[in-house]
Structure formats: structure tokens, C-alpha cells
Design a protein around this motif. Sequence first.
Motif, PDB file in Angstrom:
ATOM      1  N   ASP A   1     -18.106 -12.438  -7.732  1.00 14.33           N
ATOM      2  CA  ASP A   1     -19.226 -13.361  -7.338  1.00 14.33           C
ATOM      3  C   ASP A   1     -20.465 -13.316  -8.229  1.00 14.33           C
ATOM      4  N   LYS A   2     -20.771 -12.003  -8.776  1.00 19.00           N
ATOM      5  CA  LYS A   2     -21.896 -11.996  -9.307  1.00 19.00           C
ATOM      6  C   LYS A   2     -21.709 -12.170 -11.008  1.00 19.00           C
ATOM      7  N   LEU A   3     -20.972 -12.616 -11.374  1.00 20.46           N
ATOM      8  CA  LEU A   3     -20.386 -12.340 -12.969  1.00 20.46           C
ATOM      9  C   LEU A   3     -21.361 -13.282 -13.809  1.00 20.46           C
ATOM     10  N   PHE A   4     -21.713 -14.635 -13.033  1.00 16.77           N
ATOM     11  CA  PHE A   4     -22.483 -15.420 -13.878  1.00 16.77           C
ATOM     12  C   PHE A   4     -23.697 -15.313 -13.639  1.00 16.77           C
ATOM     13  N   ASP A   5     -24.305 -14.470 -12.658  1.00 10.24           N
ATOM     14  CA  ASP A   5     -25.675 -14.187 -12.533  1.00 10.24           C
ATOM     15  C   ASP A   5     -26.517 -13.650 -13.776  1.00 10.24           C
ATOM     16  N   PRO A   6     -27.560 -14.186 -14.103  1.00 14.48           N
ATOM     17  CA  PRO A   6     -28.243 -13.629 -15.354  1.00 14.48           C
ATOM     18  C   PRO A   6     -28.531 -11.928 -15.145  1.00 14.48           C
ATOM     19  N   PHE A   7     -28.559 -11.273 -15.911  1.00 11.90           N
ATOM     20  CA  PHE A   7     -28.648  -9.952 -16.235  1.00 11.90           C
ATOM     21  C   PHE A   7     -27.961  -9.058 -15.476  1.00 11.90           C
TER      22      PHE A   7
END
Length: 475
Positions: A417-423
Motif C-alpha cells: 500500500d505504500k509503494l507509490f508514496d513519495p520517498f
Amino acid sequence: MKFRAYLILSIFLLVVTPIVITGFVTMEAAEKALQSQALQTGYALSLERTEISHLRENIIYILIIGTVVSLSGAGIFTSELSGSVNKIKQGLDALSHDTNLILLPQRGILGEIVASINQLAEKLRETRSHRDALLKSSPNGIITVDKNGKIILFNPAASILTGISQEKALGKKYSDPELTLPIGHLIAATLADCEPVLAKEEILLRPDGNSLAVAVSTSRMHDFHEELIGVLAIMIDLREKRLLEAQVLRANRLAGLGELAAGIAHEIRNPLTAVKGYSQVLEDELEPADPKREYTGVIVKEVNRLDKIVQGLLDFARPSASRFEAANLNEVLEETLALVGTPSFKRRILVQKDYADNVQAEVDKEQFKQILLNLLLNASQAIPGQGTIKITTQCAESNVSVSILDSGVGIAAGTLDKLFDPFFTTRENGTGLGLAIAHQLMELHGGRIEVRSEINVGTEFKLILPLKQGGILDG
């Protein structure tokens, strides 16, 4: 009409005939009395009187025979009528179990009754067919129980949401310990109290151990006498709602982050330029053998790395305007593979291609190359030694898809779920901007990225794009 005629004739024969017979018997008795009187007085009866007497006797015999025939006909008619009525009764009993049954046609008014029954049964079949289609196609779980708690209705959506099969649920009580119906407590409360439950959010604990968020509404059911007959429960799957809420929150968060990143990028880039420039000036002033040149080289290298991150921030915050044009995605893939196909890449990675014919879509070729480049580089970096990357293209009626499947180490379920979060990155030297930019560019194309991964097996990134920009993306 024939039935009525037979009924009138039977009544006439059964009622009028005995009256006529009684009259003739009375006349016969009177005649015998006259003969007896004539014998007593010594006067003989005339020939005419004797013939009239015989005629009366014949009429009486005929009436007796007619009465017997009438009674027999009435018995036969009554027997046939009773048999027809019994057939209709049996047909009605069978209809209560099988609404597809059609009663056999009858004659006369019974035939009219049978035709009316068949018409009512046909309307009932249509109504039931519409009801069954509604219950089967409804995305909402629908459960009904009678006033004793026995489950009467359990549609397919209810089975999907609760994880309980219809065969297991139907006919059992909702409180059965073996059933473990997740919303049983709400049904019990509605049966006990008159207050319905309105859109109460519940977490269903399914038998397979998974959980699911639903909104549950319940209400009491009454018959036309206003007597309680059971409870209706409706479950609405909240997964789509939760997904939309998460997307809105993520979009708002990224929008704010993008504005912040743009401001920070401009503020950082100016001093970085100065640091790099002065480092190069110092390096030019140092002797070639001076060990300090190593430090200036590190400074320039790190400044370049920071500048790359700053440029990524700017690309994420303010992507360039898209210029869409019809393109063959197979050709775009080949051009991108040429960019990543370095000798070291070719030594480690075997690229397998499964292209569909003529996969056309409206894309910004440069932006789409950037998406593919980020995914291919991530795929190669996820493979520690030698491995394969399989690229598949497909074309449907309203969308196309590009799948990039690697044989790498995989991604833990908790981080998907966090793959496309920046950084956010799982690599030590990663910036966490590549996938964020790829995701943003896919949204600009009206598409989406789907991810499927398994530890020590591999990861698949699937790009789904509409055929035409401004059209509807078919999932």
C-alpha cells in the motif's frame, strides 16, 4: 354452459319426476277405487275406461324408468364433477411446491377456472423470476429469517461477504453455533426490539480468518395483519468506499506534498549550484596529486545526486503537460528496452516477450517511456543475481494492458500500500520517487497500476490504459 344445462336437467328430473309419479299413483288408486265401486254396484267399466287405465300404467312405468336413468346420470355427472374438482385440487397442491407446473385443461366452467389458475401461476412465475434475478445479481448481501430465527433467504452476495455457503446457511437458525453468522447479534436485537438498525458499520470476521468492513441495516417484517413474520438484514460492502476514501486522502496528501516539494526544490537548487561551482573552482586550483581533490570530487558527486533528487521532486510536483497521440505500445516497449539494455543488464536478465498484435493506445510517448523505464529498472534491481523479466501486452475492447513480471525477491504484503508514496523505498540507495512519478503519470493517462507480489517468487506490475483519452477505463 353445458354444465349449467346438465345441472338444471338433473334438478328437474330429481325434483319434478317424483311429483309426477306421486300424481299418477294417486290417479291409479282412484281408478281402483272406481272399479271396486263398480263391482259393488254391479256396473262394468267401459272399454275406454279400461284403455285409459292401461295407458296410465304404461306412463307410470316410463316415469319410473326415467327416474332411474336420471338418478344414474346425476350420479355419473356428480362423479365426473368430483373427479375434475379433485384433479384441480391436486394441481393446486402441486403448484404450491412447483410453480412451473401447468394444470391440464378442463371442459366447461371448470376449464375457465383452470385457465385462470394457470394465468395466476404464470404471473407468479414471472414475479418470482424477477425476484430471484434481483437477489442473485444484487451486490448487497440480503438475509431474511422468520420469527423463530430460521434463515429463509441467503443470497449469493451474502455468501460472498460472510464466507458462509448458501447450502450451509439456509434452513438453519442464525444463532446456530456451527453457523457463526457474523451479524447474528444485530438480527437478534431487531427480533427483540422494534427499532431497526440503520447502516451500522461492522467488521465481519469470516471463517477463513479474513475480515471485511460492511454497513448493515435490519428491519422487522410484518404480514398484512401487522403480525411479525421475521427480520430482513442487508449488508453493503464498504471496500469500494474505503478505497475511494483512501484515494481521495492520498490525492490530497500528495497535492500538499507536491506544493511543498516544489518550494523546497527551488530553495535547495540554488545553494547546491553554488556548492558545486565553488567545489569545481577549488578542484581546478589544487595540484593533480593533491589528496584534497578526492574531497572535491565527492562533493560534486553528492551535489549531482542531490540535484537528481531535486529534479525528481520537481517532476513529481509539476509534471510536464501531456501530449497524447496514437502509439503502438509494443514499439514504445522496444524503444525503452533499448535504453536499459546495457551489457550488464543483458548478462543478468533474460527478457521474455509476449506481445499481442497491434496494441494501440493514445499516450504521451515520452511520459509512458518514463513509466516503463522506472518499472524495468525496479524489476532488474529486485533480481539479486540472474533472473527473468517477462513483458506481456494485451488488448481488450476499451483498454490495453502492459504487464512486467520479474523473478525477484518480491515485496512484503505490508508494504504494497505504500509503494507509490513519495520517498518510500525498499532499496538502500533508492529515492522513493520513481514509482510515485510513474503512478502520477498513469493517472494523467486515465489509467492505473495494479501490483501483485509474492516473497521469493517475484512481482508483477500491470499497467492498464484506456484506448482513447477521455474515454471510460473499463476495469
